[in-house]
Design an enzyme around this catalytic site. Structure first.
Site, PDB file in Angstrom:
ATOM      1  N   ASP A  83       0.798  -1.231   0.000  1.00 51.35           N
ATOM      2  CA  ASP A  83       0.000   0.000   0.000  1.00 51.35           C
ATOM      3  C   ASP A  83       0.822   1.269   0.000  1.00 51.35           C
ATOM      4  O   ASP A  83       0.464   2.257  -0.630  1.00 51.35           O
ATOM      5  CB  ASP A  83      -0.946   0.018   1.206  1.00 51.35           C
ATOM      6  N   ASP A  86       5.522   0.287   3.455  1.00 52.61           N
ATOM      7  CA  ASP A  86       5.779  -0.973   4.161  1.00 52.61           C
ATOM      8  C   ASP A  86       5.582  -2.157   3.226  1.00 52.61           C
ATOM      9  O   ASP A  86       5.484  -1.990   2.010  1.00 52.61           O
ATOM     10  CB  ASP A  86       4.896  -1.072   5.415  1.00 52.61           C
ATOM     11  N   TYR A 235      -6.010   0.621   8.669  1.00 50.76           N
ATOM     12  CA  TYR A 235      -7.065   0.937   7.718  1.00 50.76           C
ATOM     13  C   TYR A 235      -8.416   0.548   8.299  1.00 50.76           C
ATOM     14  O   TYR A 235      -9.155  -0.245   7.733  1.00 50.76           O
ATOM     15  CB  TYR A 235      -6.808   0.246   6.371  1.00 50.76           C
ATOM     16  N   GLU A 475       5.680   9.826   3.299  1.00 48.89           N
ATOM     17  CA  GLU A 475       5.339   8.481   2.823  1.00 48.89           C
ATOM     18  C   GLU A 475       4.412   8.550   1.608  1.00 48.89           C
ATOM     19  O   GLU A 475       3.432   9.295   1.613  1.00 48.89           O
ATOM     20  CB  GLU A 475       4.668   7.669   3.934  1.00 48.89           C
TER      21      GLU A 475
END
Length: 497
Positions: A83, A86, A235, A475
């Site tokens: 995603d 990571d 999430y 990120e």
């Protein structure tokens, strides 16, 4: 931004024409710049690939990873996307990313020119995985690979992963209507993308979408309740699952033209959020996206039962436009839409996409957005979207492009494991879990350029800290890029002087 009162069609046309001349002559970027950014925004997805990489992989610093995903559970869950920075495959944001990539192609694919095949490949990399996750076991949807808490304790290349590759699923006993209905939306939207180029694949996508949606609707519940700490707080489905059920049904309605989904929307819309105004659009909350999507049916087909969706779509649009009676959005001093301190650009790209899509629907049908006693034209929406896209690309107080690899100045310390660690080609030896942290905290630029990645972005004062450990700003994520693909395609096809 100027708003128009009720004026004659001729005068309105002249005003729009004048607006476009002023807008385009003052543009910081030309169509070639947008085309370059479009290419890079799609290329980014190669850096997020999990599984066995194809021979035409362009980001060659990446290698194969996750080749045994699912095997311990006797299912094939190889493939899909990580995603963000990571090495976990989270099903809800992956499905939303896929829906938005597909919607980008549906609305703006004709403007993508030589990038259309790359966009389709980015979609297919995900849909191939989602098909496996949807069909491997009856009445089950596999929604995650990787134990996130363990994964986040390591700073490892995906090619070196030795953290637990646990598999998580939703089922009739442990439902996940939110993630299942989003998966159905992704498969349905993608079926439209491949309808002409690969009809058999398109048919398979739509068939599976219908089956997954039926599962989502029949066995209702939130995956956050079923899976708790492995999906939360990463999430969590904060908005619940009603928004995804209406979103999923709307996409199957558009893909299949099956009257039963029109009936479903009419019968269930009021209980699933059709009457609610909402002011953000993200991997979690689909209400605004559904309003925009269904307003097309009212504008084009004059389906009176969808008029309320147009009204609510207008309410959302008006909330973004300074000077309207219902304006409530927050902008930075430099003009960037600001929602949250963490990964704010995800809201900017999704909003820009909705602005352009709604502008397309309005202009194709002679419509305007009604904001109290004023009206907002398609040109107004395009102008606001352009300001947001241009800000991302470098027209901002920091003079910083927030797309890696685009422009002269862009972030060098991206919060991304694979990009920040030496590639397996440069450093073939295994880099263990804790040994990688020296690269997280290093002041050196990332050795591998994650071309096209759009990062979380600046704060509410337009300030950006190019710090790898500042994940809120540094990120990238697939769902930041996906809506931007469509927006960039639109501007790449818009002539500039």
């Amino acid at each position: 931004m100027a708003l128009t009162k009720q004026v004659s069609p001729i005068l309105l046309h002249l005003l729009c024409l004048t607006f476009w001349v002023l807008l385009l002559c003052c543009s910081a970027f030309n169509s070639n710049d947008y085309a370059n950014a479009l290419e890079k925004s799609i290329l980014f997805f190669e850096g997020q690939r999990s599984g066995k990489l194809p021979s035409d992989q362009q980001l060659t610093w990446r290698g194969n990873s996750g080749l045994s995903d699912g095997s311990f559970y006797h299912v094939d869950l190889v493939g899909g996307y990580y995603d963000a920075g990571d090495n976990v495959k989270f099903g809800l944001p992956m499905a939303f990313t896929t829906t938005m990539l597909a919607w980008s192609v549906i609305e703006f694919g004709s403007s993508m020119k030589d990038q259309i095949q790359n966009a389709q490949a980015a979609i297919r990399w995900s849909t191939d995985y989602l098909l496996k996750a949807s069909t491997a076991t009856p009445a089950t949807l596999y929604v995650q690979v990787g134990e996130p808490n363990m994964d986040h304790r390591c700073w490892e290349r995906p090619e070196d992963m030795d953290t637990p590759r646990n598999v998580y699923k939703v089922s009739t006993q442990n439902p996940g209507s939110d993630v299942a209905a989003e998966t159905a939306a992704a498969l349905a939207a993608a079926s439209i993308v491949f309808k002409d180029s690969d009809p058999s694949y398109s048919t398979k996508l739509l068939k599976t979408s219908i089956e997954v949606f039926d599962f989502a609707d029949r066995y209702r519940g939130s995956y956050s309740d079923s899976l708790s700490s492995v999906v939360c707080p990463f999430y969590c489905s904060y908005s619940g699952y009603h928004d995804e059920l209406l979103w999923g049904a709307s996409w199957i309605h558009r893909a299949s033209q099956n009257s039963s989904y029109l009936a479903y929307i009419q019968s269930n819309g009021h209980t699933l959020g059709a009457d609610e105004d909402d002011y953000s659009f993200s991997w979690d909350d689909k209400r605004v996206g559904t309003k925009i999507l269904l307003s097309k049916d009212f504008l084009e087909k004059r389906l009176e039962e969808f008029q309320s969706y147009k009204v609510h779509a207008d309410n959302y649009i008006c909330s973004l436009i300074p000077g309207t009676s219902s304006f409530q959005a927050q902008y930075t001093p430099g003009g960037l839409l600001y929602k949250e301190s963490e990964s704010n650009l995800q809201y900017v790209t999704s909003t820009a996409f909705l602005l352009l899509t709604y502008a397309e629907y309005l202009s194709s049908n002679g419509g305007v957005a009604s904001c109290g006693t004023s009206t907002v034209t398609a040109a107004n929406l395009i102008s606001l979207a352009k300001k947001q896209v241009d800000y991302i690309l470098g027209q901002n107080p920091e003079k910083m492009s927030y797309m890696v690899g685009f422009g002269e100045k862009y972030p060098q310390h991206v919060h991304h494991r694979g990009s920040s660690l030496p590639s397996i080609h440069a450093h073939p030896q295994h880099i263990a879990c804790n040994d990688g942290f020296q690269y997280l905290y290093s002041s050196s630029p990332n050795p591998n350029i994650l071309v096209g990645a759009v990062l979380g972005g600046p704060d509410n004062k337009d300030s950006f800290s190019d710090d790898r450990n500042n994940y809120q700003q540094a990120e990238p994520a697939t769902y930041i890029n996906a809506p931007l693909v469509g927006a960039l395609a639109f501007f790449a096809a818009t002539p500039t002087t």
